[in-house]
Design a protein around this motif. Structure first.
Motif, PDB file in Angstrom:
ATOM      1  N   ALA A 209      -6.304 -16.098  -5.014  1.00 21.87           N
ATOM      2  CA  ALA A 209      -7.157 -16.193  -3.826  1.00 21.87           C
ATOM      3  C   ALA A 209      -7.804 -17.577  -3.723  1.00 21.87           C
ATOM      4  CB  ALA A 209      -8.221 -15.110  -3.853  1.00 21.87           C
ATOM      5  N   CYS A 210      -8.230 -18.126  -4.859  1.00 19.87           N
ATOM      6  CA  CYS A 210      -8.840 -19.465  -4.856  1.00 19.87           C
ATOM      7  C   CYS A 210      -7.846 -20.521  -4.393  1.00 19.87           C
ATOM      8  CB  CYS A 210      -9.355 -19.806  -6.246  1.00 19.87           C
ATOM      9  SG  CYS A 210     -10.868 -18.961  -6.691  1.00 19.87           S
ATOM     10  N   PHE A 211      -6.618 -20.427  -4.854  1.00 21.69           N
ATOM     11  CA  PHE A 211      -5.629 -21.423  -4.462  1.00 21.69           C
ATOM     12  C   PHE A 211      -5.235 -21.286  -2.995  1.00 21.69           C
ATOM     13  CE2 PHE A 211      -5.361 -22.153  -8.952  1.00 21.69           C
ATOM     14  CZ  PHE A 211      -4.989 -23.485  -9.045  1.00 21.69           C
ATOM     15  N   VAL A 212      -5.337 -20.080  -2.450  1.00 19.52           N
ATOM     16  CA  VAL A 212      -5.091 -19.913  -1.019  1.00 19.52           C
ATOM     17  C   VAL A 212      -6.267 -20.462  -0.211  1.00 19.52           C
ATOM     18  CG1 VAL A 212      -4.753 -18.250   0.833  1.00 19.52           C
ATOM     19  CG2 VAL A 212      -3.551 -17.953  -1.337  1.00 19.52           C
ATOM     20  N   LEU A 213      -7.483 -20.121  -0.612  1.00 22.40           N
ATOM     21  CA  LEU A 213      -8.671 -20.528   0.142  1.00 22.40           C
ATOM     22  C   LEU A 213      -8.892 -22.034   0.121  1.00 22.40           C
ATOM     23  CD1 LEU A 213     -11.185 -17.704  -0.853  1.00 22.40           C
ATOM     24  CD2 LEU A 213     -10.198 -18.106   1.403  1.00 22.40           C
ATOM     25  N   TRP A 214      -8.638 -22.665  -1.018  1.00 25.19           N
ATOM     26  CA  TRP A 214      -8.939 -24.088  -1.144  1.00 25.19           C
ATOM     27  C   TRP A 214      -7.703 -24.973  -1.229  1.00 25.19           C
ATOM     28  CZ3 TRP A 214     -12.436 -20.602  -3.413  1.00 25.19           C
ATOM     29  CH2 TRP A 214     -13.747 -20.702  -2.949  1.00 25.19           C
ATOM     30  N   GLY A 215      -6.526 -24.380  -1.271  1.00 23.52           N
ATOM     31  CA  GLY A 215      -5.318 -25.194  -1.381  1.00 23.52           C
ATOM     32  C   GLY A 215      -4.357 -25.077  -0.223  1.00 23.52           C
ATOM     33  N   VAL A 216      -4.612 -24.136   0.679  1.00 20.82           N
ATOM     34  CA  VAL A 216      -3.738 -23.924   1.828  1.00 20.82           C
ATOM     35  C   VAL A 216      -4.499 -24.312   3.094  1.00 20.82           C
ATOM     36  CG1 VAL A 216      -2.477 -22.188   3.169  1.00 20.82           C
ATOM     37  CG2 VAL A 216      -2.470 -22.082   0.668  1.00 20.82           C
ATOM     38  N   PRO A 217      -3.879 -25.014   4.033  1.00 21.87           N
ATOM     39  CA  PRO A 217      -4.559 -25.355   5.294  1.00 21.87           C
ATOM     40  C   PRO A 217      -5.097 -24.117   6.008  1.00 21.87           C
ATOM     41  CG  PRO A 217      -2.494 -26.548   5.086  1.00 21.87           C
ATOM     42  CD  PRO A 217      -2.527 -25.566   3.962  1.00 21.87           C
ATOM     43  N   LYS A 218      -6.218 -24.283   6.703  1.00 13.72           N
ATOM     44  CA  LYS A 218      -6.867 -23.145   7.361  1.00 13.72           C
ATOM     45  C   LYS A 218      -5.910 -22.389   8.280  1.00 13.72           C
ATOM     46  CE  LYS A 218     -11.609 -24.939   7.312  1.00 13.72           C
ATOM     47  NZ  LYS A 218     -12.781 -25.335   8.142  1.00 13.72           N
ATOM     48  N   SER A 219      -5.052 -23.112   8.973  1.00 18.42           N
ATOM     49  CA  SER A 219      -4.152 -22.461   9.930  1.00 18.42           C
ATOM     50  C   SER A 219      -3.153 -21.525   9.273  1.00 18.42           C
ATOM     51  CB  SER A 219      -3.399 -23.534  10.727  1.00 18.42           C
ATOM     52  OG  SER A 219      -2.656 -24.369   9.843  1.00 18.42           O
ATOM     53  N   ALA A 220      -2.927 -21.706   7.971  1.00 21.06           N
ATOM     54  CA  ALA A 220      -1.916 -20.888   7.281  1.00 21.06           C
ATOM     55  C   ALA A 220      -2.512 -19.929   6.264  1.00 21.06           C
ATOM     56  CB  ALA A 220      -0.905 -21.798   6.591  1.00 21.06           C
ATOM     57  N   ARG A 221      -3.844 -19.895   6.125  1.00 27.52           N
ATOM     58  CA  ARG A 221      -4.448 -19.085   5.068  1.00 27.52           C
ATOM     59  C   ARG A 221      -4.180 -17.606   5.249  1.00 27.52           C
ATOM     60  NH1 ARG A 221     -10.306 -22.159   4.567  1.00 27.52           N
ATOM     61  NH2 ARG A 221      -9.494 -24.026   3.522  1.00 27.52           N
ATOM     62  N   TRP A 222      -4.428 -17.080   6.445  1.00 22.05           N
ATOM     63  CA  TRP A 222      -4.284 -15.645   6.640  1.00 22.05           C
ATOM     64  C   TRP A 222      -2.825 -15.217   6.544  1.00 22.05           C
ATOM     65  CZ3 TRP A 222      -8.203 -12.845   5.740  1.00 22.05           C
ATOM     66  CH2 TRP A 222      -9.490 -13.303   6.042  1.00 22.05           C
ATOM     67  N   VAL A 223      -1.930 -16.092   6.985  1.00 24.26           N
ATOM     68  CA  VAL A 223      -0.504 -15.788   6.829  1.00 24.26           C
ATOM     69  C   VAL A 223      -0.148 -15.730   5.349  1.00 24.26           C
ATOM     70  CG1 VAL A 223       1.831 -16.632   7.240  1.00 24.26           C
ATOM     71  CG2 VAL A 223       0.106 -16.815   9.035  1.00 24.26           C
ATOM     72  N   THR A 224      -0.698 -16.684   4.576  1.00 26.62           N
ATOM     73  CA  THR A 224      -0.433 -16.704   3.131  1.00 26.62           C
ATOM     74  C   THR A 224      -0.993 -15.456   2.461  1.00 26.62           C
ATOM     75  OG1 THR A 224      -0.582 -19.120   3.197  1.00 26.62           O
ATOM     76  CG2 THR A 224      -0.671 -18.050   1.029  1.00 26.62           C
ATOM     77  N   PHE A 225      -2.227 -15.076   2.841  1.00 27.35           N
ATOM     78  CA  PHE A 225      -2.791 -13.845   2.292  1.00 27.35           C
ATOM     79  C   PHE A 225      -1.922 -12.642   2.642  1.00 27.35           C
ATOM     80  CE2 PHE A 225      -7.153 -15.832   1.864  1.00 27.35           C
ATOM     81  CZ  PHE A 225      -7.265 -15.567   0.508  1.00 27.35           C
ATOM     82  N   GLY A 226      -1.410 -12.616   3.869  1.00 28.53           N
ATOM     83  CA  GLY A 226      -0.541 -11.518   4.273  1.00 28.53           C
ATOM     84  C   GLY A 226       0.730 -11.463   3.457  1.00 28.53           C
ATOM     85  N   VAL A 227       1.324 -12.634   3.203  1.00 29.79           N
ATOM     86  CA  VAL A 227       2.545 -12.691   2.398  1.00 29.79           C
ATOM     87  C   VAL A 227       2.264 -12.213   0.974  1.00 29.79           C
ATOM     88  CG1 VAL A 227       4.237 -14.243   1.363  1.00 29.79           C
ATOM     89  CG2 VAL A 227       3.597 -14.517   3.768  1.00 29.79           C
ATOM     90  N   LEU A 228       1.142 -12.677   0.404  1.00 29.53           N
ATOM     91  CA  LEU A 228       0.787 -12.236  -0.941  1.00 29.53           C
ATOM     92  C   LEU A 228       0.541 -10.733  -0.984  1.00 29.53           C
ATOM     93  CD1 LEU A 228      -1.616 -15.083  -2.158  1.00 29.53           C
ATOM     94  CD2 LEU A 228       0.705 -14.614  -2.928  1.00 29.53           C
ATOM     95  N   GLY A 229      -0.080 -10.189   0.072  1.00 30.92           N
ATOM     96  CA  GLY A 229      -0.305  -8.748   0.139  1.00 30.92           C
ATOM     97  C   GLY A 229       0.997  -7.963   0.174  1.00 30.92           C
ATOM     98  N   VAL A 230       1.955  -8.450   0.961  1.00 28.80           N
ATOM     99  CA  VAL A 230       3.257  -7.791   1.033  1.00 28.80           C
ATOM    100  C   VAL A 230       3.972  -7.863  -0.312  1.00 28.80           C
ATOM    101  CG1 VAL A 230       5.552  -7.898   2.074  1.00 28.80           C
ATOM    102  CG2 VAL A 230       3.519  -8.141   3.507  1.00 28.80           C
ATOM    103  N   VAL A 231       3.893  -9.040  -0.952  1.00 30.40           N
ATOM    104  CA  VAL A 231       4.527  -9.195  -2.273  1.00 30.40           C
ATOM    105  C   VAL A 231       3.889  -8.252  -3.281  1.00 30.40           C
ATOM    106  CG1 VAL A 231       4.851 -10.776  -4.214  1.00 30.40           C
ATOM    107  CG2 VAL A 231       5.244 -11.570  -1.861  1.00 30.40           C
ATOM    108  N   LEU A 232       2.538  -8.160  -3.254  1.00 19.98           N
ATOM    109  CA  LEU A 232       1.846  -7.265  -4.182  1.00 19.98           C
ATOM    110  C   LEU A 232       2.243  -5.816  -3.941  1.00 19.98           C
ATOM    111  CD1 LEU A 232      -0.260  -6.805  -6.391  1.00 19.98           C
ATOM    112  CD2 LEU A 232      -2.015  -6.741  -4.610  1.00 19.98           C
ATOM    113  N   ALA A 233       2.296  -5.415  -2.670  1.00 22.78           N
ATOM    114  CA  ALA A 233       2.698  -4.038  -2.354  1.00 22.78           C
ATOM    115  C   ALA A 233       4.129  -3.776  -2.824  1.00 22.78           C
ATOM    116  CB  ALA A 233       2.578  -3.797  -0.856  1.00 22.78           C
ATOM    117  N   GLY A 234       4.994  -4.774  -2.652  1.00 18.18           N
ATOM    118  CA  GLY A 234       6.369  -4.614  -3.104  1.00 18.18           C
ATOM    119  C   GLY A 234       6.464  -4.492  -4.612  1.00 18.18           C
ATOM    120  N   LEU A 235       5.674  -5.300  -5.313  1.00 22.92           N
ATOM    121  CA  LEU A 235       5.682  -5.228  -6.778  1.00 22.92           C
ATOM    122  C   LEU A 235       5.202  -3.873  -7.267  1.00 22.92           C
ATOM    123  CD1 LEU A 235       4.283  -8.759  -7.731  1.00 22.92           C
ATOM    124  CD2 LEU A 235       6.642  -7.951  -7.933  1.00 22.92           C
TER     125      LEU A 235
END
Length: 287
Positions: A115-141
């Motif tokens: 979460a820290c690397f998404v919040l502070w390492g990903v541009p604001k325009s892509a943060r929620w998309v990145t969180f969504g991708v991580l959520g899908v990956v977590l659900a898949g795992l």
């Protein structure tokens, strides 16, 4: 000596070498059953799999390593092959936290790091998309790993029926301890019951003392119970001071310290990292 950069670098190299040894031994333990690890539950299968005495701190420290590895991955000055090597190391260690070790604290601290690397390492325009991708990956795992899914389902079941299971990693037992600690805080909210009071009070009021009398499984509640609101406020200010320094490091391009701060906060909510000896050794050194 720790103020000198060369000694800091040596300490980090030693830390990473230790993690390599621990994680390598953990994977070997799954395949071979190493004699010095907690591998035998009496049924010939791997119950704990960790090579630390406590699998919780192994998961927490491994999460800190993942933060360091991801920080090196973001370093534009490193050659591509080294950045890919750090990515591979992060994946190997992260996999051990989620799929090899038991327990829930490790995966939660690992989520805090990501979460820290998404919040502070990903541009604001892509943060929620990145969180969504991580959520899908977590659900898949979780869907692909029955053991991981069963671990969290067990936790939710224990939370709903706290008295149903009594063991070291029981969420229900932890919930009972938290309720007990909150009740004691309300009895003496300002000053608390005094340093060292928890153990005696727990012996008087809680059952299964071998599991409940060590600490209240929350550094915040630990300070609140023994030092009252003043203790909680002091610890909150201590964490805020680390956060301020971490923000300065983020401005300089490094997210590792912010991730360390997040790990400390999550672990403080679930354990007593400044009291429990194996965790305190790590956190005092890093702080």
């Amino acid at each position: 000596l720790l103020q000198e950069k060369k000694w800091q670098d040596r300490c980090w190299v030693a830390f990473m070498a230790a993690i390599a040894l621990v994680v390598g031994a953990t994977y070997l333990n799954v395949a071979l059953g190493l004699p010095w690890s907690w591998s035998d539950n009496g049924q010939g299968t791997s119950k704990y799999r960790s090579v630390f005495l406590d699998y919780v701190i192994q998961g927490v420290v491994s999460s800190i390593f993942v933060a360091l590895a991801l920080d090196r991955l973001r370093d534009p000055l490193l050659p591509v092959r080294w950045r890919m090597a750090w990515l591979a190391a992060a994946l190997v260690v992260g996999y051990s936290v989620v799929f090899v070790l038991v327990g829930k604290t490790g995966p939660l601290t690992l989520c805090a790091v990501l979460a820290c690397f998404v919040l502070w390492g990903v541009p604001k325009s892509a943060r929620w998309v990145t969180f969504g991708v991580l959520g899908v990956v977590l659900a898949g795992l979780i869907a692909l790993a029955p053991e991981l899914s069963a671990r969290f389902e067990k936790g939710l079941r224990q939370l709903a029926y706290p008295a149903s299971t009594v063991d070291f990693d029981s969420v229900g037992l932890r919930w009972q301890i938290w309720q007990f600690a909150v009740r004691l805080i309300t009895e003496s909210p300002l000053w608390g019951h005094g340093t060292g009071a928890y153990h005696g009070l727990a012996e008087q009021h809680l059952t299964h003392c071998e599991l409940t009398c060590f600490h209240p499984h929350s550094q915040f509640l630990f300070f609140g119970l023994e030092q009252g609101v003043i203790g909680i406020a002091a610890y909150a200010y201590f964490l805020f001071a680390i956060y301020r320094v971490a923000r300065q490091r983020v401005a300089q391009g490094s997210i590792a310290m912010m991730a360390f701060w997040a790990v400390l906060v999550v672990d403080s909510a679930l354990n007593a990292p400044l009291w429990y000896r194996m965790e305190s050794y790590i956190f005092y050194s890093l702080i």
